[in-house]
Design an enzyme around this catalytic site. Structure first.
Site, PDB file in Angstrom:
ATOM      1  N   LYS A  31       0.827  -1.214   0.000  1.00 40.73           N
ATOM      2  CA  LYS A  31       0.000   0.000   0.000  1.00 40.73           C
ATOM      3  C   LYS A  31       0.865   1.271   0.000  1.00 40.73           C
ATOM      4  O   LYS A  31       2.070   1.219   0.282  1.00 40.73           O
ATOM      5  CB  LYS A  31      -0.934  -0.049   1.217  1.00 40.73           C
ATOM      6  CG  LYS A  31      -1.972  -1.195   1.149  1.00 40.73           C
ATOM      7  CD  LYS A  31      -2.863  -1.202   2.387  1.00 40.73           C
ATOM      8  CE  LYS A  31      -3.936  -2.279   2.308  1.00 40.73           C
ATOM      9  NZ  LYS A  31      -4.786  -2.312   3.548  1.00 40.73           N
TER      10      LYS A  31
ATOM     11  N   TYR B 188     -11.900  -3.086  -3.849  1.00 34.44           N
ATOM     12  CA  TYR B 188     -12.505  -3.144  -2.513  1.00 34.44           C
ATOM     13  C   TYR B 188     -14.035  -3.154  -2.577  1.00 34.44           C
ATOM     14  O   TYR B 188     -14.684  -2.725  -1.627  1.00 34.44           O
ATOM     15  CB  TYR B 188     -12.007  -1.968  -1.667  1.00 34.44           C
ATOM     16  CG  TYR B 188     -10.631  -2.187  -1.053  1.00 34.44           C
ATOM     17  CD1 TYR B 188     -10.372  -3.268  -0.204  1.00 34.44           C
ATOM     18  CD2 TYR B 188      -9.589  -1.298  -1.303  1.00 34.44           C
ATOM     19  CE1 TYR B 188      -9.119  -3.465   0.369  1.00 34.44           C
ATOM     20  CE2 TYR B 188      -8.330  -1.489  -0.725  1.00 34.44           C
ATOM     21  CZ  TYR B 188      -8.101  -2.572   0.108  1.00 34.44           C
ATOM     22  OH  TYR B 188      -6.864  -2.760   0.682  1.00 34.44           O
TER      23      TYR B 188
ATOM     24  N   ASN C  24      -2.079  -0.125   7.210  1.00 36.62           N
ATOM     25  CA  ASN C  24      -1.520  -1.438   7.604  1.00 36.62           C
ATOM     26  C   ASN C  24      -0.659  -2.056   6.500  1.00 36.62           C
ATOM     27  O   ASN C  24      -0.449  -3.249   6.463  1.00 36.62           O
ATOM     28  CB  ASN C  24      -2.631  -2.370   8.106  1.00 36.62           C
ATOM     29  CG  ASN C  24      -3.692  -2.632   7.068  1.00 36.62           C
ATOM     30  OD1 ASN C  24      -3.523  -2.285   5.892  1.00 36.62           O
ATOM     31  ND2 ASN C  24      -4.780  -3.256   7.469  1.00 36.62           N
TER      32      ASN C  24
ATOM     33  N   HIS D 292      -1.932  -5.507   1.421  1.00 35.13           N
ATOM     34  CA  HIS D 292      -3.184  -6.223   1.153  1.00 35.13           C
ATOM     35  C   HIS D 292      -2.849  -7.626   0.668  1.00 35.13           C
ATOM     36  O   HIS D 292      -1.894  -7.818  -0.088  1.00 35.13           O
ATOM     37  CB  HIS D 292      -3.995  -5.518   0.050  1.00 35.13           C
ATOM     38  CG  HIS D 292      -5.109  -6.387  -0.456  1.00 35.13           C
ATOM     39  ND1 HIS D 292      -6.331  -6.467   0.171  1.00 35.13           N
ATOM     40  CD2 HIS D 292      -5.152  -7.281  -1.480  1.00 35.13           C
ATOM     41  CE1 HIS D 292      -7.087  -7.363  -0.464  1.00 35.13           C
ATOM     42  NE2 HIS D 292      -6.397  -7.868  -1.467  1.00 35.13           N
TER      43      HIS D 292
ATOM     44  N   GLU E 282      -9.190 -10.449  -7.896  1.00 38.22           N
ATOM     45  CA  GLU E 282      -8.289  -9.297  -7.689  1.00 38.22           C
ATOM     46  C   GLU E 282      -7.123  -9.320  -8.682  1.00 38.22           C
ATOM     47  O   GLU E 282      -6.699  -8.265  -9.163  1.00 38.22           O
ATOM     48  CB  GLU E 282      -7.783  -9.303  -6.243  1.00 38.22           C
ATOM     49  CG  GLU E 282      -8.902  -9.004  -5.248  1.00 38.22           C
ATOM     50  CD  GLU E 282      -8.539  -9.283  -3.794  1.00 38.22           C
ATOM     51  OE1 GLU E 282      -7.385  -9.662  -3.505  1.00 38.22           O
ATOM     52  OE2 GLU E 282      -9.434  -9.107  -2.932  1.00 38.22           O
TER      53      GLU E 282
HETATM   54  O1  CDP Z   1      -6.903  -6.130   4.737  1.00 40.29           O
HETATM   55  P1  CDP Z   1      -7.700  -7.143   5.516  1.00 40.29           P
HETATM   56  O2  CDP Z   1      -8.251  -8.245   4.657  1.00 40.29           O
HETATM   57  O3  CDP Z   1      -6.944  -7.637   6.712  1.00 40.29           O
HETATM   58  O4  CDP Z   1      -8.941  -6.348   6.160  1.00 40.29           O
HETATM   59  P2  CDP Z   1     -10.424  -6.083   5.610  1.00 40.29           P
HETATM   60  O5  CDP Z   1     -11.345  -6.269   6.758  1.00 40.29           O
HETATM   61  O6  CDP Z   1     -10.685  -6.843   4.364  1.00 40.29           O
HETATM   62  O7  CDP Z   1     -10.394  -4.529   5.270  1.00 40.29           O
HETATM   63  C1  CDP Z   1      -9.723  -4.054   4.137  1.00 40.29           C
HETATM   64  C2  CDP Z   1      -8.913  -2.856   4.534  1.00 40.29           C
HETATM   65  O8  CDP Z   1      -9.789  -1.797   4.901  1.00 40.29           O
HETATM   66  C3  CDP Z   1      -8.017  -3.059   5.770  1.00 40.29           C
HETATM   67  O9  CDP Z   1      -6.758  -3.620   5.451  1.00 40.29           O
HETATM   68  C4  CDP Z   1      -7.892  -1.658   6.310  1.00 40.29           C
HETATM   69  O10 CDP Z   1      -6.847  -0.960   5.663  1.00 40.29           O
HETATM   70  C5  CDP Z   1      -9.217  -1.024   5.929  1.00 40.29           C
HETATM   71  N1  CDP Z   1     -10.151  -0.952   7.062  1.00 40.29           N
HETATM   72  C6  CDP Z   1     -10.242   0.234   7.788  1.00 40.29           C
HETATM   73  O11 CDP Z   1      -9.528   1.185   7.481  1.00 40.29           O
HETATM   74  N2  CDP Z   1     -11.127   0.332   8.835  1.00 40.29           N
HETATM   75  C7  CDP Z   1     -11.890  -0.710   9.176  1.00 40.29           C
HETATM   76  N3  CDP Z   1     -12.742  -0.589  10.192  1.00 40.29           N
HETATM   77  C8  CDP Z   1     -11.800  -1.922   8.469  1.00 40.29           C
HETATM   78  C9  CDP Z   1     -10.917  -2.015   7.401  1.00 40.29           C
HETATM   79 MG    MG Z   2      -9.701  -8.189   3.112  1.00 38.05          MG
END
Ligand code: CDP
Ligand code: MG
Length: 150
Positions: A9, A49, A112, A115, A126
């Protein structure tokens, strides 16, 4: 062998972590099938997303992803989706397992750094969002005989 989609990212690109992150996947024995630095468009980020559309963080997430260059990659290996997710650690870096990419290199879920696809189906989808068929390089990874039992 399974393929998964990884994106480094914008925060990680800005912080000079591209090499360290790619190195972890190489060291683990993944075969890199595709790799490119790019500026994501809004359209691409929203498509990537799309499952999160409607969530309160969606707009912020898309803004973040288009805020600077990313590095998109496809890696291949046995059980690649699950193994890469374990290497990344959970979404909130402070709660991720010690030693994971997110624990070691990041602090908050909004930044974080990486991805990774969460299922084989999403990986396929994706990969198709970010790469054309011609960009996926099918090469012989000679290390595989030293990584996996036949
Ligand atoms: O990336 P990952 O699959 O671990 O998490 P996700 O639940 O699929 O969410 C995608 C991305 O959205 C996360 O990596 C975060 O960067 C962001 N996110 C966020 O900013 N705030 C949240 N409450 C949940 C997700
Ligand atoms: Mg995810």
């Amino acid at each position: 062998m399974e393929r998964t989609f990884i994106a480094i990212k914008p925060d990680a690109v800005q912080r000079g972590l591209i090499g360290q992150i790619i190195e972890r996947f190489e060291r683990k024995g993944f075969k890199i099938i595709a790799l490119k630095m790019m500026q994501s468009t809004r359209e691409l980020a929203e498509k990537h997303y799309e499952e999160h559309k409607g969530r309160d963080y969606f707009e912020r997430l898309v803004e973040f992803i288009v805020s600077g260059p990313i590095v998109a990659m496809v890696i291949e290996g046995d059980n690649a989706v699950a193994v890469a997710r374990r290497m990344m650690g959970s979404t909130k870096p402070q709660e991720a397992e010690v030693g994971t990419i997110r624990f070691d290199l990041a602090q908050v879920k909004e930044m974080n750094i990486i991805h990774g696809s969460d299922s084989a189906n999403n990986a396929k989808r994706e990969i198709g969002v970010f790469f054309s068929e011609a960009e996926l390089i099918d090469w012989e990874h000679n290390a595989e005989r030293w990584l996996y039992e036949k």
